[in-house]
Design an enzyme around this catalytic site. Sequence first.
Site, PDB file in Angstrom:
ATOM      1  N   GLU A 442      -8.673   4.120   4.196  1.00  0.00           N
ATOM      2  CA  GLU A 442      -8.271   5.452   5.410  1.00  0.00           C
ATOM      3  C   GLU A 442      -9.280   7.291   5.041  1.00  0.00           C
ATOM      4  O   GLU A 442      -8.625   7.770   4.356  1.00  0.00           O
ATOM      5  CB  GLU A 442      -6.621   5.210   4.266  1.00  0.00           C
ATOM      6  CG  GLU A 442      -5.926   4.364   4.797  1.00  0.00           C
ATOM      7  CD  GLU A 442      -4.929   4.656   3.900  1.00  0.00           C
ATOM      8  OE1 GLU A 442      -3.485   4.225   4.458  1.00  0.00           O
ATOM      9  OE2 GLU A 442      -4.730   4.736   2.719  1.00  0.00           O
ATOM     10  N   GLU A 506      -4.477  -5.091   4.514  1.00  0.00           N
ATOM     11  CA  GLU A 506      -3.910  -4.873   3.741  1.00  0.00           C
ATOM     12  C   GLU A 506      -1.995  -5.265   4.090  1.00  0.00           C
ATOM     13  O   GLU A 506      -2.105  -5.712   5.616  1.00  0.00           O
ATOM     14  CB  GLU A 506      -3.056  -3.949   3.317  1.00  0.00           C
ATOM     15  CG  GLU A 506      -3.883  -3.069   2.410  1.00  0.00           C
ATOM     16  CD  GLU A 506      -4.279  -1.544   1.779  1.00  0.00           C
ATOM     17  OE1 GLU A 506      -2.951  -1.439   2.949  1.00  0.00           O
ATOM     18  OE2 GLU A 506      -5.202  -0.720   2.088  1.00  0.00           O
TER      19      GLU A 506
END
Length: 1021
Positions: A442, A506
Amino acid sequence: MKGRSYFHSYATKEDALTFERGNSPWFRLLNGTWKFAYADNPANAPDGFDQEHYDDSGWDRVEVPGMWQLQGYGKPHYTDLHYPFPVNPPYLPSDNPTGCYRKSFNIPQKWDGRQIVLRFEGVDSAFHVWVNGQEVGYSQGSRLPSEFDITSFVHLGGNVLAVRVVQWSDGSYMEDQDMWWLSGIFRDVSLFARPKVQIRDFTVRTTLTDDMTHGSLSIKACVGNLLPETAIGYTLNAQLLDGTGDAVIGLMKEDNVTVSGGTEQAVELRLDVPNPRLWSAEDPQLYRLVLSLTGPDGQAVEIVPQRVGFRQIEVKDGNFYVNGVAIMLQGVNRHDHHPELGRIAPYETMLQDVLLMKRHNINAVRTAHYPNDPRFYDLCDEYGLYVMDEADLETHGFEPLGNISRISDDPEWKEAYIDRVERMVERDKNHPSIIFWSLGNESGFGCNFMAMADWCRANDPTRLIHYEEDRELKAVDVCSTMYSSIEKLTAIAEEEAYTKPHLICEYAHAMGNGPGGLTEYQATFRKHKRLQGGFVWEWIDHGLKMESADGKSYYAYGGDFGDVPNNSNFCLDGLVFPDRTPSPGLLEYKKVIEPVETEAVDLDRGLLAITNLYDFISLDGLELIWSVYGDGKLLDSGSMALPYVPAKGKAAIELPLAARARTIGAYADCQLTLSYCLNKDVPWAKRGHEVGTAQFRLPSRAASAPKDATAKEPVTCAVSGHELTVAGSQFELRFDLLKGTIRSWQYEGTDVIAEGKGPKLSFWRAPIDNDMYIVEEWRKAHLDKLQCRVERVEWDQTSASSLTVRAAVRIAPPVHDYGFRCTYLYTISGNGEVRIEVDGAPDGPGTLPRMLPRIGLRMELPGSLHRVNWYGRGPGESYSDSKRANAIGLYQASVDELYTPYPYPQDNGNRTDVAWVSLTNVRGIGLLAQGQPKLEFSAHRYAPEDFEQAKHHSELAPRETITLHLDYRQNGLGSNSCGPAQLEPYALKAEPFRFAFAITPYNKEMISPIALANKGAVMAK
């Protein structure tokens, strides 16, 4: 010092092959109690504290490894997204908490003449080092190792180490991971005494032929010479041994290694290994490599051991392969975390994690979002886990500011980015368990990620490169997404333009009660060749263990320390609780990813088909244990060896059921339960450990329920004011005719409901974390504030042994003009049974929420009715989209045992597919509720509003009554705290509904649970 692989050197081969660092005479751990002083910024650190003879007698003591916020200095701070300081890269606040450490250490005589290396495995976030008052150096990169050559700074005997650690550095802009901000020396600190001519570093690589029958071992070693003169006549030996004994597989050596003074010399050794035993997560075959550097006199200078696994990774035809097989990742994301120590991971804790993962069928770990403690990878090598090793890099805090790529695409940060991946790769490059290098998490994308990928490919082309935010797949070998829905994954799998394999790094956000929908995810992975599984977020709740003023322990989360901004309990999102107790979510995940799939072929004849879902190994390590229960009574059982079923293979098995068909057919509900268990001890579990299960309902020939002679017993009734009293030979029941509810109920003189707390419709549940977004809609619609208007109540004694009460109501919230128009129909029989039929439908012009929390009856019972028996799914909690881990059967528990202690209180303890449930006191008297045909139930000493109001488990205070929910349906769990909402089949829509339950006063001494199971199962059928 330049980065290197993580290894220890020994004096003898025998010591080296123990792999115990304590057996090396050249290693010393500096962990323990250190002197400590805390300041609010570096300028206020004690003057001269770095000097050798500084008086630190008045300083505090702390433990190293340790996080200073957990030892009384500063406070923990949790954020998922935001930087907790003003964003102005590369600058940090002037108020920068600073920890000053001092430690005395001894250099023994036998270390004289050797290079002395000081190593820090992890320091958050940056630090300066002094030895004996002389500045040694500086380092940053919190989860990365740092080594310093301190040879010229130390002397034999006593020495003083001084370290100054700052909480914030420019590196903090690259360390905005979803976790606690904690500071200090939190991993091992150690000393190494290296020979002046030494194996400075080495790289081990294995390759395999296409048919995997022939292997090649390559060792690229770097021999360094710290002496001023040339080192002549050294020999580098390499011996490859088998995994357990001392059988020599091969020998390699390079004679006459000559290294000029102050330089390094590269030496390459190769060995061909016919038919090597291959390493995989399922069968982690390891060899032992012993590197020996000997001097001109033939004496060993140092001996270095390394575990070696032969395995090969490649991408072809839209898949990634390990040893020629397109594997399926069934993984988890894992942080280093301990509930009392923070980011410190003791060896025993890491071992506990690995064993728990293996015992729950997990085969892969993503080290989110930084390199884990180096010893963790040894455990993954040894026990068998695929690893995605992730760089210590996340810049998530730039996203809310409009440009998450702000420094990722800034060339001024290029070297800092490369440093993060370089030090990780150099440390971990010799672990066979690592199949991916992940560039970070991220942080947007840009030129710096391209530079990282280029460095990886130039220095280690043997592993795959991963980075989820490389959306155009410029730098990576695999396509990766987060929290993609089933529909999105299917579209990706079917998109012909995509040629790279896909994984979901994820998914299934395991926050609080959940996740739901794991079954559908796994089915989607198996259906589409290009999808190769993924990693559940995440392994463990990051709660920090604290104690309240009244002495109760609880787990703290964001905001509990006055930390602002924070992301509250978003850190409690694991498959195991902070103390590593498996959650119901982990048990469900284990079931969903189990390695054996069972299909019924002909249950009358006991014919089944089994499929081996392993990628590499057969089912030879398992045995099948089977049992048949009739209405909860064990009728038959046995065990059998499985036939040979190779990986991905299928076979038929036959159980000896046909001869017992007559006995089985006499029961209303017969369940065949299968358990696949280890048939011998393995390193991660004992014989008998269950790896998979299956259950099938056997054909039943029971036609109808037996006649209930007591049903014809007479009932009497009387009205006094607004109260209707109905009585039989053993019960008395009073109705409130104004409210249309049961006011009291006695059986044999015992109250079986709490006064005024009879069954009433309930649409609300204490929100679970995965209701995070829909709950805003529910509250806006005031679903938690519904009110009831009774429109009419009618009663009629239809016969001497039966009476009915009908109540028409409208249930609606304040403010809004929608509601539910509902009818209760109570039928009271002479045996005390009350059949409650409920129908309802949305009413009014207002717009209802997209989903409802639940539809069912809520009632309260005396606290003494705490013994619970039920026939349905158990023993653990289950919900419509998370119930496969719980088989149909006859179960018993206390009310307290039905409770699941989520650190952040929320709805819990539901049981599904229940035919009947009874709650009784110690004398066996209580209530029996039967589904018509099935129900869901939960029973707690707490009400939903208690769960909703409490912010920690310790704040819950048990009530004197038991709240019993008998539900028609409850909304599924989903994973919408970060992932998708409930799948369509599990979403409880605001639509017309109709259900019925039969509730009866009950004496367990008069009818056993087994008999109840028979009766209830027949009724259900």
